[in-house]
Scaffold this active site. Structure first.
Site, PDB file in Angstrom:
ATOM      1  N   GLU A  54       0.829  -1.213   0.000  1.00  0.00           N
ATOM      2  CA  GLU A  54       0.000   0.000   0.000  1.00  0.00           C
ATOM      3  C   GLU A  54       0.865   1.266   0.000  1.00  0.00           C
ATOM      4  OE1 GLU A  54      -3.044   0.448  -0.624  1.00  0.00           O
ATOM      5  OE2 GLU A  54      -3.738  -1.623  -0.562  1.00  0.00           O
ATOM      6  N   TYR A 137      -6.619   6.626   3.980  1.00  0.00           N
ATOM      7  CA  TYR A 137      -6.809   5.599   2.957  1.00  0.00           C
ATOM      8  C   TYR A 137      -6.028   4.327   3.302  1.00  0.00           C
ATOM      9  CZ  TYR A 137      -6.124   2.748  -1.055  1.00  0.00           C
ATOM     10  OH  TYR A 137      -6.054   1.655  -1.865  1.00  0.00           O
ATOM     11  N   ASP A 155      -9.912   4.443  -3.436  1.00  0.00           N
ATOM     12  CA  ASP A 155      -8.779   4.898  -4.253  1.00  0.00           C
ATOM     13  C   ASP A 155      -9.324   5.416  -5.591  1.00  0.00           C
ATOM     14  OD1 ASP A 155      -9.468   2.666  -5.688  1.00  0.00           O
ATOM     15  OD2 ASP A 155      -7.505   1.686  -5.548  1.00  0.00           O
ATOM     16  N   CYS A 217     -18.375  -2.764 -19.974  1.00  0.00           N
ATOM     17  CA  CYS A 217     -19.619  -2.947 -19.212  1.00  0.00           C
ATOM     18  C   CYS A 217     -20.235  -4.330 -19.440  1.00  0.00           C
ATOM     19  CB  CYS A 217     -20.624  -1.850 -19.579  1.00  0.00           C
ATOM     20  SG  CYS A 217     -20.004  -0.196 -19.212  1.00  0.00           S
TER      21      CYS A 217
HETATM   22 FE1  SF4 Z   1     -18.290   0.568 -14.786  1.00  0.00          FE
HETATM   23 FE2  SF4 Z   1     -19.728  -0.242 -16.896  1.00  0.00          FE
HETATM   24 FE3  SF4 Z   1     -19.746  -1.619 -14.610  1.00  0.00          FE
HETATM   25 FE4  SF4 Z   1     -20.924   0.739 -14.761  1.00  0.00          FE
HETATM   26  S1  SF4 Z   1     -21.495  -1.093 -15.882  1.00  0.00           S
HETATM   27  S2  SF4 Z   1     -19.610   0.022 -13.098  1.00  0.00           S
HETATM   28  S3  SF4 Z   1     -19.522   1.845 -16.117  1.00  0.00           S
HETATM   29  S4  SF4 Z   1     -17.975  -1.294 -15.992  1.00  0.00           S
END
Ligand code: SF4
Length: 383
Positions: A54, A137, A155, A217
């Site tokens: 860390e 942190y 972070d 995503c």
């Molecule tokens: Fe990140 Fe996409 Fe997951 Fe939303 S859906 S937390 S933008 S990776």
């Protein structure tokens, strides 16, 4: 998806997105990064390794830290050994990682852990924060990862995930307190299963899936809950305030070599590069632009009396808060030898073994290259 209000949010009236913890932990069990300081599944984390990593990871990337962490651990496998080692050895091993106050605090913290806690790291955030070099942190992260205690570990990766989950469009850095408040119910809400793994899962999600430019995503365990993704703005978050240009400073440093030894001076213990070696200088001057440097004035502030010539070219180095442009002067005739314990002659053969901050190492390389040029364009200025 649930939204919760916590006591931390009473004054800011936030309504944070809190996606299912189990989904992230399941993802982590399949996709966790293997890192040298991280316990493997079923292993008990070693607080010394967690703490060391860390501290090293503050301001430094995982890729840079990995080999340096291994070298540190080979040399000092236990906190008692690090505490017993001379500070200069620790600074030398730290060389090139920058932010040398971290190395000094690292050593001071090892000593404190041995003296105050018998070589065992304390497990609460409060006790950890009482140790040198451990801020909010690091205390949260060591407490969570090494001791599996619930703690809000925020972070840069976590800030990005939280900004996107909640579709927060206010710019950094002023939005940081809000992102932290939105993070609290994620880490310390009603469900506190596997706090250490959860903190690391958040970091891994940010580092490998919710990455800065193009979040992946389709691989995210929180795809359905993410408001930034639903609004098609995730890739733009977190937004950044327009950057101000860094202030500029200029400096004049001396290159004095005698019998294959270079004259250096130890900087004051407190402040930037505290206690580190530098090529002698009279200090740095703030300017609007590097071209405005007043080198005759800097010559008059030099710590050694004599006549000097300037080497061609300059050395640039960017610190956190300013950019430095330095020129190097070499002696032209007799020099009055320095007096005082801050001065040190460093053998050229010894250069690889002493702790030189990056900026000093750059100046040494520059001076050596320019001195080796047979037609170096020298000009004269007297101090
Ligand atoms: Fe990140 Fe996409 Fe997951 Fe939303 S859906 S937390 S933008 S990776």
């Amino acid at each position: 998806m649930s939204r919760k209000t916590t006591k931390d949010l009473e004054t800011v009236e936030l309504n944070p997105v809190v996606p299912p913890r189990r989904a992230l932990l399941d993802w982590y069990d399949k996709h966790r990064r293997v890192l040298p300081w991280r316990a493997l599944p079923g292993e008990v984390p070693d607080p010394y390794r967690v703490w060391l990593s860390e501290i090293m990871l503050q301001q430094t990337t995982v890729a840079t830290v990995k080999p340096r962490f291994d070298a540190f651990l080979d040399r000092w496998p236990r906190v008692e050994m690090l505490a017993a080692s001379p500070l200069d050895d620790v600074l030398a091993e730290w060389s090139g990682l920058g932010y040398y106050a971290r190395a000094r605090n690292l050593h001071a913290c090892a000593v404190a852990v041995v003296d105050r806690h018998g070589g065992k790291f304390p497990n609460t955030e409060k006790e950890l924060r009482d140790l040198p070099g451990i801020g909010a942190y690091t205390a949260a992260s060591v407490s969570a990862i090494a001791f599996d205690r619930p703690a809000t570990v925020v972070d840069g990766n976590v800030e990005r995930v939280v900004a996107r989950l909640n579709a927060i469009t206010e710019p950094m850095p002023s939005v940081k307190p809000k992102l932290r408040a939105l993070s609290v119910p994620l880490f310390e809400g009603d469900d506190r299963e596997r706090p250490g793994d959860y903190a690391q899962a958040m970091m891994d999600l940010g580092a490998t899936v919710c990455v800065p430019a193009k979040p992946r995503c389709d691989r995210c365990p929180w795809f359905d809950q993410c408001e930034g993704r639903a609004a098609c703005i995730a890739h733009t978050l977190p937004r950044k305030a327009k950057k101000q240009p860094k202030p500029q400073r200029v400096g004049l440093h001396l290159w004095l070599v005698q019998q294959d030894r270079i004259l250096m001076r130890r900087r004051p213990e407190k402040g930037l590069l505290g206690g580190m070696l530098e090529l002698p200088t009279g200090g740095w001057q703030s300017v609007v632009a590097a071209r405005d440097a007043d080198y005759p004035a800097l010559m008059n502030q030099l710590p050694l009396k004599g006549r000097w010539r300037m080497l061609p070219g300059s050395v640039g180095h960017t610190f956190t808060h300013f950019h430095l442009t330095a020129r190097i002067a070499v002696p032209h005739g007799e020099i009055i030898e320095p007096d005082g314990e801050d001065w040190r002659w460093v053998s050229i053969d010894e250069l690889g073994d002493v702790a030189l901050p990056t900026v000093t190492a750059k100046m040494v390389r520059h001076a050596m290259a320019k001195m080796a040029e047979p037609d170096a364009d020298l000009f004269e200025a007297a101090s």
